[in-house]
Motif scaffolding. Structure first.
Motif, short mmCIF file in Angstrom:
data_model
loop_
_atom_site.label_atom_id
_atom_site.label_comp_id
_atom_site.label_asym_id
_atom_site.label_seq_id
_atom_site.Cartn_x
_atom_site.Cartn_y
_atom_site.Cartn_z
N ARG A 20 0.86 -1.18 0.00
CA ARG A 20 0.00 0.00 0.00
C ARG A 20 0.89 1.24 0.00
N LEU A 21 0.49 2.22 -0.78
CA LEU A 21 1.24 3.46 -0.89
C LEU A 21 0.33 4.64 -0.60
N THR A 22 0.94 5.72 -0.17
CA THR A 22 0.17 6.95 -0.02
C THR A 22 -0.06 7.53 -1.41
N GLU A 23 -0.94 8.50 -1.50
CA GLU A 23 -1.24 9.12 -2.78
C GLU A 23 0.00 9.78 -3.37
N GLN A 25 3.18 9.01 -2.78
CA GLN A 25 4.14 7.98 -3.19
C GLN A 25 3.72 7.36 -4.52
N TYR A 26 2.42 7.08 -4.65
CA TYR A 26 1.92 6.48 -5.89
C TYR A 26 2.10 7.46 -7.05
N LYS A 27 1.85 8.75 -6.80
CA LYS A 27 2.00 9.75 -7.86
C LYS A 27 3.46 9.83 -8.31
N LEU A 29 5.67 7.43 -8.17
CA LEU A 29 5.93 6.18 -8.90
C LEU A 29 5.30 6.22 -10.29
N ALA A 30 4.07 6.72 -10.38
CA ALA A 30 3.38 6.81 -11.67
C ALA A 30 4.09 7.81 -12.59
N TRP A 33 7.13 6.18 -13.92
CA TRP A 33 6.75 5.19 -14.93
C TRP A 33 6.45 5.87 -16.26
N ILE A 41 4.11 -0.11 -14.03
CA ILE A 41 4.58 0.37 -12.73
C ILE A 41 5.34 -0.75 -12.02
N VAL A 45 9.08 -0.75 -10.25
CA VAL A 45 9.35 -1.22 -8.88
C VAL A 45 10.42 -2.31 -8.89
#
Length: 135
Positions: A20-23, A25-27, A29-30, A33, A41, A45
């Motif tokens: 699970r990632l915070t918003e 962190q995901y942003k 990573l995205a 990508w 993605i 990783v």
């Protein structure tokens, strides 16, 4: 019909890991990508975990206009070439000398229309080469 087993079992991605990632962190990573050459993605990783380099692709939007213009010029030159081929074909199948003279004059005029387009293309390419081949 079943799938053949891979010879190298170490390269098979068989262990799923769910995190699970915070918003934010995901942003991050995205965004990484989208800018990279990775297909997913998960691929980003895997590269991060295995300490492999991630290639970031940078698109120079200042080049959009010249590239579009060059593509348009290429299309115009191609259509002129098709016209010249058709006129040449008509010249070769015609029997009448007057008709052959007409096609040769028409082809010469068509060649003259291609000259400014090639000059513009050379100008654009020289400007691009100045920008990209800087010392």
């Amino acid at each position: 019909m079943s799938r053949r087993k891979s010879r190298d079992q170490d390269k098979i991605l068989s262990h799923p890991i769910i995190i699970r990632l915070t918003e934010s962190q995901y942003k991050k990573l995205a965004d990484l990508w989208i800018e990279s050459d990775s297909k997913s993605i998960g691929d980003v990783v895997r590269k991060i975990i295995s300490n492999r380099p991630i290639k970031i692709l940078h698109k120079d939007i200042s080049m959009n206009a010249p590239m579009e213009e060059m593509a348009l010029i290429r299309k115009e030159i191609k259509s002129i070439g098709v016209n010249i081929n058709q006129q040449t074909h008509s010249f070769h199948i015609s029997q009448n000398p007057m008709e052959r003279n007409f096609y040769s004059i028409k082809t010469a005029e068509t060649y003259k229309t291609i000259e400014p387009k090639i000059e513009r293309l050379i100008f654009l390419i020289s400007k691009l080469s100045e920008k990209w081949l800087q010392k």
